[in-house]
Design an enzyme around this catalytic site. Sequence first.
Site, short mmCIF file in Angstrom:
data_model
loop_
_atom_site.label_atom_id
_atom_site.label_comp_id
_atom_site.label_asym_id
_atom_site.label_seq_id
_atom_site.Cartn_x
_atom_site.Cartn_y
_atom_site.Cartn_z
N ARG A 239 0.85 -1.18 0.00
CA ARG A 239 0.00 0.00 0.00
C ARG A 239 0.89 1.23 0.00
O ARG A 239 1.89 1.29 0.73
CB ARG A 239 -0.89 0.01 1.24
CG ARG A 239 -2.02 -1.00 1.19
CD ARG A 239 -3.07 -0.63 0.13
NE ARG A 239 -4.17 -1.57 0.08
CZ ARG A 239 -4.34 -2.50 -0.87
NH1 ARG A 239 -3.47 -2.63 -1.84
NH2 ARG A 239 -5.40 -3.28 -0.84
N GLU A 268 -3.01 7.65 -4.67
CA GLU A 268 -3.35 7.14 -6.01
C GLU A 268 -4.59 7.81 -6.57
O GLU A 268 -5.53 8.04 -5.80
CB GLU A 268 -3.59 5.63 -5.94
CG GLU A 268 -2.32 4.87 -5.74
CD GLU A 268 -2.54 3.36 -5.62
OE1 GLU A 268 -3.53 2.85 -6.15
OE2 GLU A 268 -1.69 2.72 -5.00
N HIS A 286 -0.67 0.27 -10.06
CA HIS A 286 -1.39 -0.67 -9.16
C HIS A 286 -1.86 -1.92 -9.92
O HIS A 286 -3.05 -2.18 -10.05
CB HIS A 286 -2.56 0.02 -8.47
CG HIS A 286 -2.97 -0.67 -7.20
ND1 HIS A 286 -3.37 -0.01 -6.06
CD2 HIS A 286 -3.02 -1.99 -6.87
CE1 HIS A 286 -3.67 -0.87 -5.11
NE2 HIS A 286 -3.47 -2.10 -5.59
C1 DGY Z 1 -6.21 -5.70 -3.55
O1 DGY Z 1 -6.91 -6.64 -3.92
O2 DGY Z 1 -6.25 -5.27 -2.40
C2 DGY Z 1 -5.31 -5.09 -4.56
O3 DGY Z 1 -4.49 -4.13 -4.04
C3 DGY Z 1 -6.12 -4.53 -5.71
O4 DGY Z 1 -5.98 -5.42 -6.76
#
Ligand code: DGY
Length: 321
Positions: A239, A268, A286
Amino acid sequence: MAHIVATRPLIEGGLSGLREDHALTVCDPPEGSTRSVDELIALADGADVLLSVLADPITERLFEARPGLRMVAQYAVGTDNIDLTAAEAHDVAVTHTPGVLTDATADLTWALLLAVARHVPAADRYVRDGRFERWETTLMLGTELSRKTIGIIGMGRIGTAVARRALGFGMDVVYHNRTRANPTIERQVSARYVELDELLATSDVVSLHCPHNADSHHLIGAEALASMKSSALLVNTARGPVVDEEALVQALADGEIAGAGLDVFEDEPDVHPGLLEQDRVVLAPHLGSATTDTRMRMAQMCVASIQAFLEGADSVPHRLV
Ligand code: DGY
């Protein structure tokens, strides 16, 4: 017949199971980068179930405005965007998609690491720009990973999958986690538990796989970066806010670390402009779970959870609230 609203289109065919039994509305992607709570409230008009993504702010105000909403099926493993306490208070079920994106995210971690270590984006640009005139003895010398140490912060499913891949690259694996991993896992991936300070000071690669919470916010800040090897590479597929981007830009400029591979960002889809200027940074939008197989499995998990919930099953798969 329930009304299900997907806040944006998913992979082709992913929701076919729902179309047969329910009224399904699939919204267009938002005009801007994300939707506001008000836009979501408008979309959720008459919805029993909302199929959401990480960029959708699922807040208490939404639950208050749409008391008919009974379930949120999150198309992600992370639920950073959902106020789970408010969901519980408003008796709204929340499900997510754990497990299926482990390998895809671990693969992308390695893709970014190798790309930074061996200058892959710069090499690609070099060839396309017509600058490849002869083989050079010192052109784009990179970092070899074999016999180096990878330090994994967060030894959950994805951290473990990254460690497993590290063995294939002949790397030593150390890790840090809130709680020590079970000895079988440590043995399987030959990983040694160390304190965070030791991990930062001794690792050639630091790879982040912890969730974002109050404890991990800016875990990698100025102090942590200064304690890393000047040759170290940082990879973040966890993250964005786990890393203090301002401090990272400064650390890269000062040569405190050698490079970074980033799939996630503090704000983001905005990216710190200082990162865009750095040569030794490889960036991705991402993409951790972005393989056809994984996105299809994520859709199928959402469908299974929604169907079980709407049928009143005793146990709804992957239910958090
Ligand atoms: C999640 O699933 O948490 C990812 O970061 C998004 O694909």
